[in-house]
Enzyme design. Sequence first.
Site, PDB file in Angstrom:
ATOM      1  CB  THR A   1      23.248 -26.364   1.694  1.00 25.96           C
ATOM      2  OG1 THR A   1      24.054 -26.155   2.864  1.00 25.96           O
ATOM      3  CG2 THR A   1      23.025 -25.044   0.978  1.00 25.96           C
TER       4      THR A   1
ATOM      5  NE  ARG B   1      28.286 -35.821   5.832  1.00 25.07           N
ATOM      6  CZ  ARG B   1      28.040 -36.982   5.260  1.00 25.07           C
ATOM      7  NH1 ARG B   1      27.118 -37.060   4.296  1.00 25.07           N
ATOM      8  NH2 ARG B   1      28.686 -38.073   5.633  1.00 25.07           N
TER       9      ARG B   1
ATOM     10  N   GLY C   1      10.397 -23.047  12.613  1.00 28.24           N
ATOM     11  CA  GLY C   1      10.159 -24.323  13.262  1.00 28.24           C
ATOM     12  C   GLY C   1       8.716 -24.764  13.255  1.00 28.24           C
TER      13      GLY C   1
ATOM     14  CG  ASP D   1      19.108 -31.965  -0.386  1.00 26.87           C
ATOM     15  OD1 ASP D   1      18.924 -32.531  -1.468  1.00 26.87           O
ATOM     16  OD2 ASP D   1      18.796 -32.460   0.711  1.00 26.87           O
TER      17      ASP D   1
ATOM     18  CD  GLU E   1      18.304 -35.679  -1.355  1.00 24.80           C
ATOM     19  OE1 GLU E   1      17.874 -36.858  -1.399  1.00 24.80           O
ATOM     20  OE2 GLU E   1      17.719 -34.768  -0.762  1.00 24.80           O
TER      21      GLU E   1
ATOM     22  CD  GLU F   1      15.119 -29.314   1.431  1.00 23.68           C
ATOM     23  OE1 GLU F   1      13.903 -29.528   1.453  1.00 23.68           O
ATOM     24  OE2 GLU F   1      15.915 -29.804   2.252  1.00 23.68           O
TER      25      GLU F   1
END
Length: 301
Positions: free
Chosen positions: A129, A139, A209, A113, A111, A115
């Site tokens: 990422t 990662r 968060g 990413d 994958e 986001e």
Amino acid sequence: MVMATSSSIFSSSFTASLVLVFILLGTSLMAVSANNFYQDFTLTWGDGRAKILNNGELLTLSLDKTSGSGFQSNNEYLFGKIDMQLKLVPGNSAGTVTAYYLSSKGATWDEIDFEFLGNLSGDPYILHTNVFSQGKGNREQQFYLWFDPTANFHTYSILWNPQRIIFSVDGTPIREFKNLESKGVAFPKSQPMRIYSSLWNADDWATRGGLIKTDWTQAPFTASYRNFNANACVWSSGSSSCNSNSPSTASNNNWYSQELDSTSQERLKWVQKNYMIYNYCTDTKRFPQGFPPECTATTQS
């Protein structure tokens, strides 16, 4: 997709005029062709909240308290240069996530990413990422953007070839993940991936968060897409279009062996110095026994 927490602190004032001049003068916007969303994508979920408009030139996803929405590409790809222009949810988008990524299937999936984590009005979006290979991710790198991604469309690109993955925004590289199999790091290179995108509620973690919850009085939330382009190897019936003798074979496309030139390397370093707010390769609390091998490799961005 896997969520990563970050100790980064939001800043509502983060754009300097000099920065903007640098980007505008030093960056060429990616050239993309207007493909047809009817041909290239399927609306996969959302019960009508995903829409293709303007004769296939525009796609929108929306989110309300009942459901988000999403789509996926009709083609699978094994290496390529993928461009998409996005305009993100405007206003108070706290708690929302717009995900745009490549992914394979199965327990040991790959994958790549993008986001986009929503914000309170006036605060910057966080661009998140991640890279998964053989089912292993963790990662994460996160960035602020040097512009308002809700005011206009901007081009978000993934270059994926056998040597590296490069994430770019309006042609400016923000992250490079190199093939370091020689150091025991798995690299996505054998599993074809589709393009996916979704708009969904993640207010348990997405904004500060999880401290800031989604304000449903602002719904529906809408993200827009246009100008998709895939200069890529299409995977079909167990073989790649790049294995053919056609003019579109990978050997005739510079993306297949593309790397960052010296100017692009300087832009990458500059963006990471000024806009990176989280890097797993510097998170000592997360890796008390030592960083992953790609972090200590001098060639890994």
